[in-house]
Design a protein around this motif. Sequence first.
Motif, PDB file in Angstrom:
ATOM      1  N   ALA A  29      -7.936  -1.782  -6.860  1.00 24.25           N
ATOM      2  CA  ALA A  29      -7.378  -0.950  -7.918  1.00 24.25           C
ATOM      3  C   ALA A  29      -6.228  -1.657  -8.599  1.00 24.25           C
ATOM      4  N   ALA A  30      -5.959  -1.232  -9.850  1.00 24.78           N
ATOM      5  CA  ALA A  30      -4.786  -1.675 -10.597  1.00 24.78           C
ATOM      6  C   ALA A  30      -4.028  -0.436 -11.056  1.00 24.78           C
ATOM      7  N   ILE A  31      -2.717  -0.460 -10.890  1.00 24.13           N
ATOM      8  CA  ILE A  31      -1.859   0.672 -11.226  1.00 24.13           C
ATOM      9  C   ILE A  31      -0.740   0.187 -12.138  1.00 24.13           C
ATOM     10  N   VAL A  32      -0.452   0.939 -13.197  1.00 24.36           N
ATOM     11  CA  VAL A  32       0.672   0.659 -14.080  1.00 24.36           C
ATOM     12  C   VAL A  32       1.674   1.804 -13.975  1.00 24.36           C
ATOM     13  N   LEU A  33       2.943   1.470 -13.725  1.00 23.13           N
ATOM     14  CA  LEU A  33       4.032   2.437 -13.705  1.00 23.13           C
ATOM     15  C   LEU A  33       4.896   2.172 -14.937  1.00 23.13           C
ATOM     16  N   ASP A  34       4.917   3.107 -15.861  1.00 22.46           N
ATOM     17  CA  ASP A  34       5.591   2.920 -17.146  1.00 22.46           C
ATOM     18  C   ASP A  34       6.758   3.902 -17.237  1.00 22.46           C
ATOM     19  N   HIS A  35       7.992   3.370 -17.137  1.00 31.30           N
ATOM     20  CA  HIS A  35       9.185   4.216 -17.145  1.00 31.30           C
ATOM     21  C   HIS A  35       9.822   4.189 -18.528  1.00 31.30           C
ATOM     22  N   LYS A  36      10.126   5.366 -19.053  1.00 28.98           N
ATOM     23  CA  LYS A  36      10.739   5.444 -20.379  1.00 28.98           C
ATOM     24  C   LYS A  36      11.581   6.709 -20.468  1.00 28.98           C
ATOM     25  N   GLY A  37      12.312   6.839 -21.581  1.00 30.80           N
ATOM     26  CA  GLY A  37      13.159   7.999 -21.757  1.00 30.80           C
ATOM     27  C   GLY A  37      14.565   7.761 -21.243  1.00 30.80           C
ATOM     28  N   SER A  38      15.274   8.862 -20.966  1.00 28.96           N
ATOM     29  CA  SER A  38      16.669   8.785 -20.575  1.00 28.96           C
ATOM     30  C   SER A  38      16.903   9.607 -19.318  1.00 28.96           C
ATOM     31  N   GLY A  39      18.152   9.601 -18.841  1.00 26.91           N
ATOM     32  CA  GLY A  39      18.503  10.384 -17.670  1.00 26.91           C
ATOM     33  C   GLY A  39      18.969   9.538 -16.508  1.00 26.91           C
ATOM     34  N   VAL A  40      19.093  10.179 -15.361  1.00 23.89           N
ATOM     35  CA  VAL A  40      19.511   9.550 -14.113  1.00 23.89           C
ATOM     36  C   VAL A  40      18.418   9.842 -13.096  1.00 23.89           C
ATOM     37  N   TYR A  41      17.832   8.795 -12.516  1.00 25.30           N
ATOM     38  CA  TYR A  41      16.621   8.982 -11.709  1.00 25.30           C
ATOM     39  C   TYR A  41      16.654   8.095 -10.474  1.00 25.30           C
ATOM     40  N   ALA A  42      16.340   8.687  -9.322  1.00 20.02           N
ATOM     41  CA  ALA A  42      16.175   7.934  -8.078  1.00 20.02           C
ATOM     42  C   ALA A  42      14.848   8.345  -7.458  1.00 20.02           C
ATOM     43  N   ASP A  43      14.098   7.373  -6.967  1.00 19.33           N
ATOM     44  CA  ASP A  43      12.799   7.693  -6.388  1.00 19.33           C
ATOM     45  C   ASP A  43      12.403   6.667  -5.336  1.00 19.33           C
ATOM     46  N   ASN A  44      11.393   7.030  -4.554  1.00 22.77           N
ATOM     47  CA  ASN A  44      10.753   6.146  -3.584  1.00 22.77           C
ATOM     48  C   ASN A  44       9.265   6.096  -3.903  1.00 22.77           C
ATOM     49  N   ILE A  45       8.689   4.897  -3.810  1.00 21.83           N
ATOM     50  CA  ILE A  45       7.266   4.715  -4.069  1.00 21.83           C
ATOM     51  C   ILE A  45       6.641   4.006  -2.875  1.00 21.83           C
ATOM     52  N   GLU A  46       5.564   4.575  -2.348  1.00 20.93           N
ATOM     53  CA  GLU A  46       4.843   3.991  -1.211  1.00 20.93           C
ATOM     54  C   GLU A  46       3.502   3.434  -1.696  1.00 20.93           C
ATOM     55  N   PHE A  47       3.257   2.173  -1.413  1.00 23.54           N
ATOM     56  CA  PHE A  47       1.968   1.544  -1.649  1.00 23.54           C
ATOM     57  C   PHE A  47       1.336   1.274  -0.287  1.00 23.54           C
ATOM     58  N   VAL A  48       0.256   1.955   0.028  1.00 26.80           N
ATOM     59  CA  VAL A  48      -0.402   1.809   1.327  1.00 26.80           C
ATOM     60  C   VAL A  48      -1.755   1.148   1.082  1.00 26.80           C
ATOM     61  N   VAL A  49      -1.896  -0.096   1.526  1.00 26.93           N
ATOM     62  CA  VAL A  49      -3.079  -0.897   1.211  1.00 26.93           C
ATOM     63  C   VAL A  49      -3.864  -1.109   2.502  1.00 26.93           C
ATOM     64  N   GLY A  50      -5.089  -0.585   2.557  1.00 28.61           N
ATOM     65  CA  GLY A  50      -5.897  -0.587   3.762  1.00 28.61           C
ATOM     66  C   GLY A  50      -6.557  -1.923   4.055  1.00 28.61           C
ATOM     67  N   ASP A  51      -7.307  -1.974   5.141  1.00 28.89           N
ATOM     68  CA  ASP A  51      -7.972  -3.192   5.592  1.00 28.89           C
ATOM     69  C   ASP A  51      -8.843  -3.777   4.480  1.00 28.89           C
ATOM     70  N   GLY A  52      -8.599  -5.052   4.148  1.00 30.89           N
ATOM     71  CA  GLY A  52      -9.427  -5.739   3.173  1.00 30.89           C
ATOM     72  C   GLY A  52      -9.308  -5.215   1.757  1.00 30.89           C
ATOM     73  N   ALA A  53      -8.367  -4.328   1.487  1.00 26.78           N
ATOM     74  CA  ALA A  53      -8.214  -3.735   0.161  1.00 26.78           C
ATOM     75  C   ALA A  53      -7.330  -4.618  -0.720  1.00 26.78           C
ATOM     76  N   SER A  54      -7.380  -4.344  -2.032  1.00 24.98           N
ATOM     77  CA  SER A  54      -6.593  -5.116  -2.993  1.00 24.98           C
ATOM     78  C   SER A  54      -5.937  -4.161  -3.980  1.00 24.98           C
ATOM     79  N   LEU A  55      -4.640  -4.336  -4.186  1.00 19.06           N
ATOM     80  CA  LEU A  55      -3.897  -3.497  -5.122  1.00 19.06           C
ATOM     81  C   LEU A  55      -3.045  -4.371  -6.020  1.00 19.06           C
ATOM     82  N   LYS A  56      -3.170  -4.151  -7.341  1.00 17.28           N
ATOM     83  CA  LYS A  56      -2.335  -4.821  -8.341  1.00 17.28           C
ATOM     84  C   LYS A  56      -1.435  -3.774  -8.987  1.00 17.28           C
ATOM     85  N   ILE A  57      -0.146  -4.060  -9.029  1.00 16.23           N
ATOM     86  CA  ILE A  57       0.840  -3.139  -9.584  1.00 16.23           C
ATOM     87  C   ILE A  57       1.598  -3.825 -10.715  1.00 16.23           C
TER      88      ILE A  57
END
Length: 373
Positions: free
Chosen positions: A138-166
């Motif tokens: 899979a390929a995932i795009v995270l696009d942040h825009k706008g204004s404000g004050v923001y804190a977050d956590n992001i978990e990428f869990v990639v299984g056996d033999g899997a492929s992830l593009k961020i």
Amino acid sequence: MGLNEKPLSTLHEKASYDLADFEVPTGREEAWRFTPLSRLKGLHNGKAEPVGHVRVDVDAAPEVTVETVGRDDARVGKSFVPADRVSAQAWNSFEKATVITVPREAVTSKPTVLTLTGSGDGAAYGHLVIKVEPMAEAAIVLDHKGSGVYADNIEFVVGDGASLKIVSLQDWDDDAVHVSHHHAQLAKDATFRSFVVTLGGDLVRLSPSVSYTAAGGDADLSGVYFVDAGQHLEHRLLVDHSQPNCKSNVDYRGALQGQDAHAVWIGDVIIRVEAEGTDTYELNRNLILTDGARADSVPNLEILTGEVAGAGHASASGRLDDEHIFYLQARGIPHDEARRLVVRGFLGQLIEKIQIEEIRDRVFAALEDELAR
């Protein structure tokens, strides 16, 4: 969950879901000494009340599932433990999480795009989980825009033999504050490719990290940033090699221009006793375009076993090479255009690694806009 009994390293001594386990930073701590705490708008000391909002819109590939879940969902918070106070604050403050699942053996037909838009009306907290099941791609795009004050956590869990593009784009408005932790957990023979682009915001502090649960994991972490006058852009990376025969490569590059433009890059790689056969390298390079800009770059490599395939790190910060500019000017290219060509070449070598053409073109266009200022 309380403090881990086993510290990650001398720079990552604490990991806990309990906010009380983290003292309020003063700026004297190693992990916070480069960050202007007064510009965090209270994210670090509990004064940032969650009265704001960041909208999450998802344009999903047809093969994936998208869910909005509560804090008690079993998939949330299983691959990571907060490693500093802001991460713990975000963990304890979010109400709903977005979970994206790529089913076993699925190959997505297009990138899934998450657009996170700040409303500018106060602080907000968030949580994302991206789970790629065994043998999926899979390929995932995270696009942040706008204004404000923001804190977050992001978990990428990639299984056996899997492929992830961020690809993670920080294209915030000029007044935004964003503090984020990205944690990738790689199973056996999993592949993880991350590309971070940080351009906007008043203060952005990103902390990507990688851990391995079995042999054969392969992580590549790349990033580019362009820092303008008054901006503080900070990237703090941790790759924790705790399994044998895994790979990691880190390559971040930045350009800075304007008074008080400040870039911070911290790269920590740990090779534990049990991680024999590790192959790792990390690199950070900064190009300072004007007086008044500052780049702090600190690579750290902690090796606890002598049985490694390769391990190294490098860091360099410097000004535009006058000889390069002269060479181009001698061939009839005006100074400003010569300057743009050198910077574009410096950052473009990495930007070309973005495999999503639409995003790659957008980043190049943003770079041209920065250079035209």
